[in-house]
Write a protein that holds these residues in place. Structure first.
Motif, PDB file in Angstrom:
ATOM      1  N   PHE A  37       0.860  -1.175   0.000  1.00  0.00           N
ATOM      2  CA  PHE A  37       0.000   0.000   0.000  1.00  0.00           C
ATOM      3  C   PHE A  37       0.900   1.229   0.000  1.00  0.00           C
ATOM      4  O   PHE A  37       2.090   1.140   0.267  1.00  0.00           O
ATOM      5  CB  PHE A  37      -0.886   0.026   1.253  1.00  0.00           C
ATOM      6  N   ARG A  38       0.305   2.378  -0.266  1.00  0.00           N
ATOM      7  CA  ARG A  38       1.053   3.625  -0.148  1.00  0.00           C
ATOM      8  C   ARG A  38       0.131   4.726   0.352  1.00  0.00           C
ATOM      9  O   ARG A  38      -1.076   4.670   0.191  1.00  0.00           O
ATOM     10  CB  ARG A  38       1.679   4.032  -1.479  1.00  0.00           C
ATOM     11  N   ALA A  97       2.130  -5.131   3.797  1.00  0.00           N
ATOM     12  CA  ALA A  97       1.086  -5.645   4.675  1.00  0.00           C
ATOM     13  C   ALA A  97       0.847  -7.122   4.390  1.00  0.00           C
ATOM     14  O   ALA A  97       1.052  -7.588   3.260  1.00  0.00           O
ATOM     15  CB  ALA A  97      -0.199  -4.858   4.487  1.00  0.00           C
ATOM     16  N   ALA A  98       0.380  -7.827   5.418  1.00  0.00           N
ATOM     17  CA  ALA A  98       0.110  -9.256   5.291  1.00  0.00           C
ATOM     18  C   ALA A  98      -1.272  -9.580   5.830  1.00  0.00           C
ATOM     19  O   ALA A  98      -1.696  -9.024   6.852  1.00  0.00           O
ATOM     20  CB  ALA A  98       1.156 -10.066   6.050  1.00  0.00           C
ATOM     21  N   ALA A  99      -1.944 -10.475   5.129  1.00  0.00           N
ATOM     22  CA  ALA A  99      -3.258 -10.943   5.570  1.00  0.00           C
ATOM     23  C   ALA A  99      -3.273 -12.463   5.489  1.00  0.00           C
ATOM     24  O   ALA A  99      -2.775 -13.040   4.522  1.00  0.00           O
ATOM     25  CB  ALA A  99      -4.360 -10.369   4.699  1.00  0.00           C
ATOM     26  N   THR A 100      -3.859 -13.100   6.491  1.00  0.00           N
ATOM     27  CA  THR A 100      -3.963 -14.557   6.452  1.00  0.00           C
ATOM     28  C   THR A 100      -4.934 -14.980   5.365  1.00  0.00           C
ATOM     29  O   THR A 100      -5.874 -14.259   5.028  1.00  0.00           O
ATOM     30  CB  THR A 100      -4.436 -15.106   7.801  1.00  0.00           C
ATOM     31  N   GLY A 101      -4.675 -16.147   4.800  1.00  0.00           N
ATOM     32  CA  GLY A 101      -5.507 -16.618   3.712  1.00  0.00           C
ATOM     33  C   GLY A 101      -4.989 -16.104   2.384  1.00  0.00           C
ATOM     34  O   GLY A 101      -4.147 -15.215   2.317  1.00  0.00           O
ATOM     35  N   LEU A 104      -8.174 -12.566  -2.698  1.00  0.00           N
ATOM     36  CA  LEU A 104      -7.808 -11.218  -3.117  1.00  0.00           C
ATOM     37  C   LEU A 104      -8.350 -10.202  -2.125  1.00  0.00           C
ATOM     38  O   LEU A 104      -9.545 -10.180  -1.834  1.00  0.00           O
ATOM     39  CB  LEU A 104      -8.373 -10.934  -4.507  1.00  0.00           C
ATOM     40  N   ARG A 105      -7.479  -9.360  -1.609  1.00  0.00           N
ATOM     41  CA  ARG A 105      -7.859  -8.312  -0.672  1.00  0.00           C
ATOM     42  C   ARG A 105      -7.177  -7.024  -1.067  1.00  0.00           C
ATOM     43  O   ARG A 105      -5.958  -6.988  -1.192  1.00  0.00           O
ATOM     44  CB  ARG A 105      -7.446  -8.693   0.763  1.00  0.00           C
ATOM     45  N   VAL A 106      -7.959  -5.951  -1.249  1.00  0.00           N
ATOM     46  CA  VAL A 106      -7.387  -4.668  -1.660  1.00  0.00           C
ATOM     47  C   VAL A 106      -7.679  -3.556  -0.663  1.00  0.00           C
ATOM     48  O   VAL A 106      -7.247  -2.425  -0.868  1.00  0.00           O
ATOM     49  CB  VAL A 106      -7.879  -4.271  -3.063  1.00  0.00           C
ATOM     50  N   LEU A 107      -8.411  -3.849   0.401  1.00  0.00           N
ATOM     51  CA  LEU A 107      -8.737  -2.839   1.405  1.00  0.00           C
ATOM     52  C   LEU A 107      -7.767  -2.938   2.573  1.00  0.00           C
ATOM     53  O   LEU A 107      -7.509  -4.025   3.095  1.00  0.00           O
ATOM     54  CB  LEU A 107     -10.175  -3.035   1.904  1.00  0.00           C
ATOM     55  N   SER A 108      -7.276  -1.800   3.019  1.00  0.00           N
ATOM     56  CA  SER A 108      -6.302  -1.803   4.112  1.00  0.00           C
ATOM     57  C   SER A 108      -6.896  -2.382   5.391  1.00  0.00           C
ATOM     58  O   SER A 108      -6.176  -2.994   6.188  1.00  0.00           O
ATOM     59  CB  SER A 108      -5.775  -0.393   4.361  1.00  0.00           C
ATOM     60  N   ALA A 109      -8.191  -2.235   5.585  1.00  0.00           N
ATOM     61  CA  ALA A 109      -8.836  -2.747   6.801  1.00  0.00           C
ATOM     62  C   ALA A 109      -8.789  -4.273   6.868  1.00  0.00           C
ATOM     63  O   ALA A 109      -8.990  -4.851   7.944  1.00  0.00           O
ATOM     64  CB  ALA A 109     -10.278  -2.274   6.863  1.00  0.00           C
ATOM     65  N   TYR A 111      -6.167  -6.047   6.417  1.00  0.00           N
ATOM     66  CA  TYR A 111      -4.805  -6.475   6.733  1.00  0.00           C
ATOM     67  C   TYR A 111      -4.501  -6.244   8.208  1.00  0.00           C
ATOM     68  O   TYR A 111      -4.619  -5.117   8.704  1.00  0.00           O
ATOM     69  CB  TYR A 111      -3.799  -5.740   5.843  1.00  0.00           C
ATOM     70  N   ALA A 112      -4.047  -7.307   8.871  1.00  0.00           N
ATOM     71  CA  ALA A 112      -3.774  -7.231  10.306  1.00  0.00           C
ATOM     72  C   ALA A 112      -2.321  -6.885  10.612  1.00  0.00           C
ATOM     73  O   ALA A 112      -2.015  -6.412  11.696  1.00  0.00           O
ATOM     74  CB  ALA A 112      -4.128  -8.563  10.972  1.00  0.00           C
ATOM     75  N   TYR A 113      -1.435  -7.120   9.646  1.00  0.00           N
ATOM     76  CA  TYR A 113      -0.006  -6.965   9.902  1.00  0.00           C
ATOM     77  C   TYR A 113       0.596  -5.952   8.947  1.00  0.00           C
ATOM     78  O   TYR A 113       0.383  -6.040   7.726  1.00  0.00           O
ATOM     79  CB  TYR A 113       0.704  -8.319   9.765  1.00  0.00           C
ATOM     80  N   TRP A 114       1.373  -5.023   9.533  1.00  0.00           N
ATOM     81  CA  TRP A 114       1.923  -3.911   8.760  1.00  0.00           C
ATOM     82  C   TRP A 114       3.382  -3.674   9.134  1.00  0.00           C
ATOM     83  O   TRP A 114       3.775  -3.837  10.290  1.00  0.00           O
ATOM     84  CB  TRP A 114       1.144  -2.623   9.039  1.00  0.00           C
ATOM     85  N   GLY A 115       4.148  -3.231   8.141  1.00  0.00           N
ATOM     86  CA  GLY A 115       5.487  -2.742   8.430  1.00  0.00           C
ATOM     87  C   GLY A 115       5.430  -1.275   8.817  1.00  0.00           C
ATOM     88  O   GLY A 115       4.359  -0.662   8.862  1.00  0.00           O
ATOM     89  N   GLN A 116       6.609  -0.703   9.061  1.00  0.00           N
ATOM     90  CA  GLN A 116       6.678   0.685   9.527  1.00  0.00           C
ATOM     91  C   GLN A 116       6.637   1.686   8.383  1.00  0.00           C
ATOM     92  O   GLN A 116       6.429   2.883   8.613  1.00  0.00           O
ATOM     93  CB  GLN A 116       7.963   0.904  10.346  1.00  0.00           C
TER      94      GLN A 116
END
Length: 124
Positions: A37-38, A97-101, A104-109, A111-116
């Motif tokens: 994401f950006r 960002a990382a999401a389990t499963g 296809l996921r394009v919404l930031s909401a 995603y549970a895991y994020w970098g800095q």
């Protein structure tokens, strides 16, 4: 859980290239959908590119198609974003960002895991 660390951002002239890297640690990396994401100043965070279980399963936002390439190396737990033909409008903080499963996921909401985040600045 998975921990994410981005690197590779910087200042580049329009038309130039950068390669962003995201190192993952923790849980089984191959089980995660990985996405870049950006977020530009004053704007909402937006989807850039995603890769699911293999490098043949990718999606991009229209504005970067043909210029950016996302890839993953499951053996190294790494995700990359090769950015070519950069434009000033690509200037933003880029987040991995990382999401389990593996859907296809394009919404930031989603995603549970994020970098800095890593700053990318494209000058004219």
């Amino acid at each position: 859980q998975v921990q994410l660390v981005e690197s590779g951002g910087g200042l580049v002239q329009a038309g130039g290239s950068l390669r962003l890297s995201c190192a993952a640690s923790g849980d089984s990396f191959s089980r995660y959908t990985m996405t870049w994401f950006r977020q530009a100043p004053g704007k909402e965070r937006e989807f850039v590119a995603t890769v699911r279980w293999s490098n043949s399963n990718t999606d991009y936002t229209d504005s970067v198609k043909g210029r950016f390439t996302i890839s993953r190396d499951n053996a190294k737990s790494m995700v990359y974003l090769q950015m070519n033909s950069l434009k000033p409008e690509d200037t933003a903080v880029y987040y991995c960002a990382a999401a389990t499963g593996l859907s296809l996921r394009v919404l930031s909401a989603e995603y549970a895991y994020w970098g800095q985040g890593t700053q990318v600045t494209v000058s004219t």
